[in-house]
Design an enzyme around this catalytic site. Structure first.
Site, PDB file in Angstrom:
ATOM      1  N   ASN A  29      44.350  37.046  32.779  1.00 20.43           N
ATOM      2  CA  ASN A  29      45.309  37.782  31.933  1.00 20.43           C
ATOM      3  C   ASN A  29      46.767  37.600  32.340  1.00 20.43           C
ATOM      4  OD1 ASN A  29      44.577  39.336  34.196  1.00 20.43           O
ATOM      5  ND2 ASN A  29      45.186  41.221  33.186  1.00 20.43           N
ATOM      6  N   GLU A  37      40.712  44.377  43.049  1.00 19.04           N
ATOM      7  CA  GLU A  37      41.473  45.061  41.994  1.00 19.04           C
ATOM      8  C   GLU A  37      40.681  44.857  40.702  1.00 19.04           C
ATOM      9  OE1 GLU A  37      45.426  43.406  42.368  1.00 19.04           O
ATOM     10  OE2 GLU A  37      45.704  44.363  44.303  1.00 19.04           O
TER      11      GLU A  37
HETATM   12  P1  NAD Z   1      36.134  38.259  35.538  1.00 15.39           P
HETATM   13  O1  NAD Z   1      35.602  39.227  36.520  1.00 15.39           O
HETATM   14  O2  NAD Z   1      35.267  37.802  34.440  1.00 15.39           O
HETATM   15  O3  NAD Z   1      36.630  36.939  36.261  1.00 15.39           O
HETATM   16  C1  NAD Z   1      37.605  36.970  37.282  1.00 15.39           C
HETATM   17  C2  NAD Z   1      37.406  35.785  38.191  1.00 15.39           C
HETATM   18  O4  NAD Z   1      36.168  35.920  38.880  1.00 15.39           O
HETATM   19  C3  NAD Z   1      37.359  34.438  37.472  1.00 15.39           C
HETATM   20  O5  NAD Z   1      38.049  33.492  38.263  1.00 15.39           O
HETATM   21  C4  NAD Z   1      35.861  34.148  37.434  1.00 15.39           C
HETATM   22  O6  NAD Z   1      35.554  32.777  37.351  1.00 15.39           O
HETATM   23  C5  NAD Z   1      35.434  34.721  38.759  1.00 15.39           C
HETATM   24  N1  NAD Z   1      34.014  35.082  38.853  1.00 15.39           N
HETATM   25  C6  NAD Z   1      33.207  35.559  37.873  1.00 15.39           C
HETATM   26  N2  NAD Z   1      31.974  35.809  38.369  1.00 15.39           N
HETATM   27  C7  NAD Z   1      31.997  35.480  39.688  1.00 15.39           C
HETATM   28  C8  NAD Z   1      31.039  35.503  40.729  1.00 15.39           C
HETATM   29  N3  NAD Z   1      29.791  35.941  40.531  1.00 15.39           N
HETATM   30  N4  NAD Z   1      31.412  35.081  41.970  1.00 15.39           N
HETATM   31  C9  NAD Z   1      32.666  34.657  42.200  1.00 15.39           C
HETATM   32  N5  NAD Z   1      33.621  34.600  41.244  1.00 15.39           N
HETATM   33  C10 NAD Z   1      33.302  35.016  39.996  1.00 15.39           C
HETATM   34  O7  NAD Z   1      37.477  38.923  34.984  1.00 15.39           O
HETATM   35  P2  NAD Z   1      38.424  38.381  33.810  1.00 15.39           P
HETATM   36  O8  NAD Z   1      37.669  38.537  32.535  1.00 15.39           O
HETATM   37  O9  NAD Z   1      38.983  37.066  34.191  1.00 15.39           O
HETATM   38  O10 NAD Z   1      39.625  39.441  33.863  1.00 15.39           O
HETATM   39  C11 NAD Z   1      39.616  40.641  33.138  1.00 15.39           C
HETATM   40  C12 NAD Z   1      39.221  41.799  34.032  1.00 15.39           C
HETATM   41  O11 NAD Z   1      40.084  41.842  35.163  1.00 15.39           O
HETATM   42  C13 NAD Z   1      39.359  43.153  33.369  1.00 15.39           C
HETATM   43  O12 NAD Z   1      38.255  43.936  33.701  1.00 15.39           O
HETATM   44  C14 NAD Z   1      40.618  43.731  33.997  1.00 15.39           C
HETATM   45  O13 NAD Z   1      40.701  45.126  33.996  1.00 15.39           O
HETATM   46  C15 NAD Z   1      40.538  43.180  35.378  1.00 15.39           C
HETATM   47  N6  NAD Z   1      41.857  43.153  36.006  1.00 15.39           N
HETATM   48  C16 NAD Z   1      42.137  44.053  36.995  1.00 15.39           C
HETATM   49  C17 NAD Z   1      43.404  44.069  37.574  1.00 15.39           C
HETATM   50  C18 NAD Z   1      43.781  45.067  38.645  1.00 15.39           C
HETATM   51  O14 NAD Z   1      44.824  44.899  39.259  1.00 15.39           O
HETATM   52  N7  NAD Z   1      42.972  46.083  38.894  1.00 15.39           N
HETATM   53  C19 NAD Z   1      44.369  43.156  37.143  1.00 15.39           C
HETATM   54  C20 NAD Z   1      44.043  42.258  36.129  1.00 15.39           C
HETATM   55  C21 NAD Z   1      42.770  42.255  35.570  1.00 15.39           C
END
Ligand code: NAD
Length: 500
Positions: A169, A268
């Protein structure tokens, strides 16, 4: 593995398609299965990235370990800080390239990316180069039976190899938010950017070399999560810590994967953030602020507001004013003049958001505005746009009101008293952020203190001082980063006890 930097671009029928290689030990490396990266504004492929296999991930870990144990780990702090400053300088010098790369991956409006994503990418390196400069550690004098005593003092050391897993994002902003403090503390990093947005992380590899960061300090592995580069990183015994931003359920999977090798973890995660608007608030400021909080970056901000509670005397007026704001947003291509709303990140994510649009209707919501997909009649119809959407009329138990949607959508509920609304706002498995809109200072503090969240804004939203603690309560995170808290996570404190 051979250097692939000479082949960084090729042409395809749809224009220039960039090739994004893994970056290990200061060089682009060939290998790995290619996968497509889409421009979300048109749905066209704009880049091909190469999924790191076990050999590439292992090479990255070895390169990183070598860097920490070698020049980088032993470098004087002043030199390390200077190099981080040079990274920030180079991001600014190559601003337009970072901007183009971020926009190609995300489709976000140029105005947003140029005011938020890219400047914050550079700022993260300056802030943490400064933070690390002025830190003390603990010292304790202690009594001993012989009366001579002892002195304890702590020294701060790198943890070693840190895995950084980032979402799509705010790709550059959120990745550098973790890379900068990790490097300031003398660690080496392996970054696994989101498979949807690998471009700016790849570009940062070039910048690291130009800034004089030694090879192996910053490595990039591309790919997916389970069964791919993400899982290879979280299970590798040579990685000592994982810092992750993304969905809560991904955090849970990473926690399980990292358990056998007992890595330090900082997460996060997701949110379902509430805003509370009291009748004494500056009405126009609240409407403008919450229009941003609900719709900026097409609602794809972890801190975005998806639940708005408005005191009953101003409820109808507020709903109408926010509706006007939503309907004034202009979806479009990132560089089109007047575009204020970009697409969602992917076809898959749009499918999920549209499922919530349908769910809200089936749960009995009144659709104040939106709920569908805009029609353009041109190439934008291939993009992943949705209408900004506002609902009212749902009970607190509705899934639409409880689950994170991560799109440009919010539900507005009227309330009659403070205790009731605080209970509703806190009745969530998440606890990332909240905002309160009021002109009563005592109430602002009282309600702000009562919110079960990591950050609560009063009369503003997303006003970030990078020195402050940042993270989530409940399912929204594990630990805090920001300022001293980042330095705490990315370093190993070692106590030295000297018997006098
Ligand atoms: P996601 O969890 O689908 O993916 C994030 C990352 O994790 C990607 O690089 C993905 O390839 C990797 N990933 C996925 N499964 C994995 C696994 N089993 N092992 C290791 N890596 C893995 O998240 P997204 O869809 O990219 O982002 C959106 C989410 O992120 C929303 O839930 C949002 O609230 C959250 N977010 C939180 C913050 C915060 O600061 N709290 C900031 C931004 C986004």
């Amino acid at each position: 593995m051979q250097s692939a930097s000479a082949r960084s671009q090729t042409r395809s029928s749809s224009g220039v398609v960039r090739h994004l290689y893994n970056f290990v030990g200061g060089a682009s490396v060939e290998g790995g299965r290619p996968f497509d990266v889409f421009d979300p504004a048109t749905g066209k492929v704009h880049a091909i990235a190469y999924e790191a296999d076990a050999a590439i991930v292992d090479a990255a870990v070895q390169a990183a370990r070598h860097a920490v144990e070698g020049d980088w780990g032993k470098m004087p702090l002043a030199t390390r800080r200077k190099l981080l400053g040079q990274v920030a300088d180079r991001i600014e010098e190559r601003f337009d390239e970072f901007l183009a790369a971020e926009i190609a991956d995300t489709g976000k409006p140029v105005d947003l990316a140029s005011h938020l994503d890219i400047p914050r990418g550079a700022a993260n390196f300056r802030v943490f180069a400064d933070t690390i400069a002025n830190l003390s550690t603990e010292t304790f004098e202690m009594d001993t039976p012989d009366g001579l005593g002892a002195i304890n003092y702590a020294v701060r050391k790198p943890i070693g190899v840190v895995g950084v897993i980032s979402p799509w994002n705010l790709p550059l902003l959120l990745m550098t938010w973790k890379v900068a403090p990790a490097l300031a503390c003398g660690n080496a990093v392996i970054v696994k950017p989101s498979e949807e947005t690998p471009s700016t992380t790849t570009l940062l590899g070039e910048v690291m070399n130009e800034a004089g960061i030694p090879p192996g300090v910053f490595n990039v592995i591309h790919g997916f999560g389970p069964g791919s580069a993400g899982e290879l990183l979280t299970t590798h015994p040579g990685v000592r810590a994982i810092t992750f931003t993304g969905e809560t359920r991904t955090g849970a999977a990473i926690m399980a994967a990292a358990a056998p090798t007992t890595k330090a973890l900082s997460f996060e995660l997701g949110g379902k953030n509430a805003a509370i608007v009291f009748a004494d608030a500056d009405f126009d400021a609240a409407v403008a602020g919450l229009a941003r909080a609900a719709f900026a970056n097409t609602g794809q901000v972890c801190l975005a507001t998806e639940r708005i509670y408005v005191e009953r005397p101003i409820f109808e007026r507020f709903v109408q004013a926010l509706k006007q704001r939503a309907e004034a947003l202009r979806p479009g291509l990132p560089y089109e003049p007047g575009t204020t709303l970009g697409p969602l990140i992917s076809a898959e994510h749009r499918g999920k958001v549209l499922e919530y649009y349908a769910l809200a209707a089936s749960e009995g919501a009144r659709v104040v505005t939106g709920g569908g997909v805009p029609k353009f009649g041109d190439e934008r119809d291939g993009g992943y746009f949705v209408e900004p959407t506002i609902w009212t009329g749902l009970p607190e138990t509705a899934r639409t009101v409880r689950e994170e949607i991560f799109g440009p959508a919010c539900h507005i509920t009227p309330f009659d008293n403070e205790n009731e609304v605080v209970a509703w706002a806190n009745d969530s498995p998440y606890g990332l952020a909240a905002s309160i809109w009021t002109s009563d200072l005592a109430r602002a503090h009282r309600v702000g203190r009562a919110m079960d969240v990591g950050i609560c804004w009063v009369n503003c939203w997303f006003l970030r001082d990078l020195r402050t603690p940042f993270g989530g309560a409940k399912l929204s995170g594990v630990g805090r980063e920001g300022g001293l808290h980042s330095i705490g996570f990315y370093s190993e404190l070692s106590n030295i006890c000297i018997k006098l």
